[in-house]
Design an enzyme around this catalytic site. Sequence first.
Site, PDB file in Angstrom:
ATOM      1  N   CYS A  40       0.050   6.984  -9.209  1.00 29.12           N
ATOM      2  CA  CYS A  40       1.444   7.120  -9.476  1.00 29.12           C
ATOM      3  C   CYS A  40       1.557   6.420 -10.876  1.00 29.12           C
ATOM      4  O   CYS A  40       1.309   5.238 -10.998  1.00 29.12           O
ATOM      5  CB  CYS A  40       2.204   6.068  -8.489  1.00 29.12           C
ATOM      6  SG  CYS A  40       3.969   5.946  -8.573  1.00 29.12           S
ATOM      7  N   SER A  69       4.067   6.717  -4.289  1.00 34.95           N
ATOM      8  CA  SER A  69       5.326   6.726  -3.514  1.00 34.95           C
ATOM      9  C   SER A  69       5.103   7.526  -2.545  1.00 34.95           C
ATOM     10  O   SER A  69       6.275   7.458  -1.436  1.00 34.95           O
ATOM     11  CB  SER A  69       6.288   6.756  -4.598  1.00 34.95           C
ATOM     12  OG  SER A  69       6.275   8.119  -5.200  1.00 34.95           O
TER      13      SER A  69
HETATM   14  N1  DGL Z   1       4.443  10.165  -8.150  1.00 34.06           N
HETATM   15  C1  DGL Z   1       5.168   9.161  -9.003  1.00 34.06           C
HETATM   16  C2  DGL Z   1       4.777   8.868 -10.300  1.00 34.06           C
HETATM   17  O1  DGL Z   1       3.623   9.319 -10.706  1.00 34.06           O
HETATM   18  C3  DGL Z   1       6.599   8.471  -8.506  1.00 34.06           C
HETATM   19  C4  DGL Z   1       7.697   9.404  -8.377  1.00 34.06           C
HETATM   20  C5  DGL Z   1       8.635   8.470  -7.700  1.00 34.06           C
HETATM   21  O2  DGL Z   1       8.393   8.121  -6.716  1.00 34.06           O
HETATM   22  O3  DGL Z   1       9.800   8.407  -8.407  1.00 34.06           O
HETATM   23  O4  DGL Z   1       5.346   8.368 -11.160  1.00 34.06           O
END
Ligand code: DGL
Length: 271
Positions: free
Chosen positions: A74, A12
């Site tokens: 992510c 993201s």
């Molecule tokens: N970095 C992401 C994850 O591992 C998402 C963070 C987000 O955009 O809320 O969940």
Amino acid sequence: MAVRAPIGVFDSGVGGLSVLRAIRQALPHEDLHYIADSAFVPYGGRSEAEILERSRLMTRFLVERGVKAIVIACNTATAAAAIRLREEFALPIVAMEPALKPAVAATRSGVVGVLATPGTLGSRRFASLVERYGRSATVITQPCVGWVELVESGELEGPVTDAALERYLRPLLESRADTLILGCTHYPFLRPAMERLLQGEVGIIDTGPAVARQLYRVLAEQGLLRGDGEGREYFWTSGDATKVQPVVDVLWPRRVPVQSASARAATEDFQ
Ligand code: DGL
């Protein structure tokens, strides 16, 4: 698929760079394309349908760069989109989820804390993970509202960051959690500040290195591992590259120019 083709990684925002650094360490010869969906960060509070749609666009963008494999760096996008992306795209897709199994194996107090976004913690995928691996421990989930934003603005240290960390870490310590899982790829960048606050009281588990090892295995199995040359990085964003660049400069050890993806891709893809 050509061995010399790059690998595509998306998140993201800039959090997935914590996974990218593990990938760079494990795979020094590979070219890496990383795209941050900065125009839509954070994913954590968005609907599954919206995260799936964004993940599809990120994947398509990387496929257009000629990648031989994709890494969903992510947890939130994995929970919402990994199954569908694997059905829709004919290339290896490595995904990630909170490392519950090793945490349950490591805990001595029998209490494990999972730090992640509301999207990850509320997903069916996470419920089934707890079902499979969480039975022999008490699993406490803690959505960490605001932590992603801290990392996105490069605020890894200081009183504001410490207060935000304390707010969610303190209750976990009071519940006797001795093992914490960083279930969001942004959080490893807050780890030094976290460790200062925790003063060695608990173990912290980051999934990035395991994802890099899994990527290595998948590429090796398919004969796609590159064995020579110095790998390069290419950074992209769906947002404003001039705003993302200074944060990337804080998070990544070398200067890599951040390019605007919307200038390259069909406009409707990124707006
Ligand atoms: N970095 C992401 C994850 O591992 C998402 C963070 C987000 O955009 O809320 O969940």
